[in-house]
Scaffold this motif. Structure first.
Motif, PDB file in Angstrom:
ATOM      1  N   ALA A  94      65.147  52.299   5.059  1.00 19.91           N
ATOM      2  CA  ALA A  94      65.796  51.773   6.246  1.00 19.91           C
ATOM      3  C   ALA A  94      65.350  52.621   7.435  1.00 19.91           C
ATOM      4  N   MET A  95      65.324  52.012   8.604  1.00 18.12           N
ATOM      5  CA  MET A  95      64.849  52.711   9.794  1.00 18.12           C
ATOM      6  C   MET A  95      65.847  52.542  10.935  1.00 18.12           C
ATOM      7  N   GLY A  96      65.824  53.494  11.838  1.00 22.85           N
ATOM      8  CA  GLY A  96      66.756  53.387  12.954  1.00 22.85           C
ATOM      9  C   GLY A  96      66.302  54.185  14.162  1.00 22.85           C
ATOM     10  N   TRP A  97      66.952  53.905  15.266  1.00 24.12           N
ATOM     11  CA  TRP A  97      66.733  54.629  16.519  1.00 24.12           C
ATOM     12  C   TRP A  97      68.039  55.311  16.918  1.00 24.12           C
ATOM     13  N   PHE A  98      67.904  56.595  17.272  1.00 22.46           N
ATOM     14  CA  PHE A  98      68.994  57.356  17.856  1.00 22.46           C
ATOM     15  C   PHE A  98      68.621  57.689  19.289  1.00 22.46           C
ATOM     16  N   GLN A 143      68.171  56.106   3.861  1.00 17.08           N
ATOM     17  CA  GLN A 143      68.439  55.324   2.659  1.00 17.08           C
ATOM     18  C   GLN A 143      69.244  54.055   2.936  1.00 17.08           C
ATOM     19  N   SER A 144      69.917  54.011   4.064  1.00 19.24           N
ATOM     20  CA  SER A 144      70.810  52.888   4.348  1.00 19.24           C
ATOM     21  C   SER A 144      70.853  52.658   5.858  1.00 19.24           C
ATOM     22  N   TYR A 145      70.690  51.389   6.280  1.00 21.33           N
ATOM     23  CA  TYR A 145      70.617  51.162   7.721  1.00 21.33           C
ATOM     24  C   TYR A 145      71.969  51.409   8.389  1.00 21.33           C
ATOM     25  N   TRP A 146      73.062  51.134   7.689  1.00 28.71           N
ATOM     26  CA  TRP A 146      74.359  51.334   8.348  1.00 28.71           C
ATOM     27  C   TRP A 146      74.735  52.811   8.330  1.00 28.71           C
ATOM     28  N   ARG A 147      74.302  53.540   7.298  1.00 23.13           N
ATOM     29  CA  ARG A 147      74.576  54.977   7.296  1.00 23.13           C
ATOM     30  C   ARG A 147      73.704  55.701   8.313  1.00 23.13           C
ATOM     31  N   LEU A 148      72.534  55.174   8.599  1.00 19.11           N
ATOM     32  CA  LEU A 148      71.702  55.746   9.653  1.00 19.11           C
ATOM     33  C   LEU A 148      72.441  55.717  10.976  1.00 19.11           C
TER      34      LEU A 148
END
Length: 124
Positions: free
Chosen positions: A33-37, A100-105
């Motif tokens: 999973a990927m995300g932006w902060f 590991q998880s998009y919502w946990r990111l």
């Protein structure tokens, strides 16, 4: 060795647009999973948007819903963040992260790898 490299930041006027990119190497991109902060000086880090491994599920912070779009190209190992209708309060260092998880990111800030960031500055 895992490398996460952001690009596309810069200075833009309020109401303008920017597209951030994040290229990842050294891991199987499609398995993460990927995300932006983002983080502005003196402020807490905020999970802006995230996307699951196959791009079907996404999460957006309320502050960017309807203005930002996260997407990914697993064939190119690249994550994107299209930012429209930018506001001065969007000014921050933007970081790309793999987890590991998009919502946990986004909600817990849990990630395995993170880049060095790209600066976004929105002038009023």
């Amino acid at each position: 060795q895992v490398q996460v490299v952001e690009s596309g930041g810069g200075l833009v006027q309020a109401g303008g647009s920017l597209r951030l990119s994040c290229t990842v190497s050294g891991l199987t991109f499609a398995n993460y999973a990927m995300g932006w902060f983002r983080q502005a000086p003196g402020q807490q880090r905020e999970g802006v948007a995230s996307i699951n491994e196959n791009g079907v599920a996404t999460y957006y912070a309320d502050s960017v819903k309807g203005r930002f779009t996260i997407s990914r190209d697993n064939a190119e190992n690249t994550l994107y963040l299209q930012m429209n209708s930018l506001k001065p309060e969007d000014s921050a260092m933007y970081y790309c992260a793999a987890g590991q998880s998009y919502w946990r990111l986004s909600l817990a800030g849990e990630f395995d790898y993170r880049g060095q960031g790209t600066q976004v500055t929105v002038s009023s």
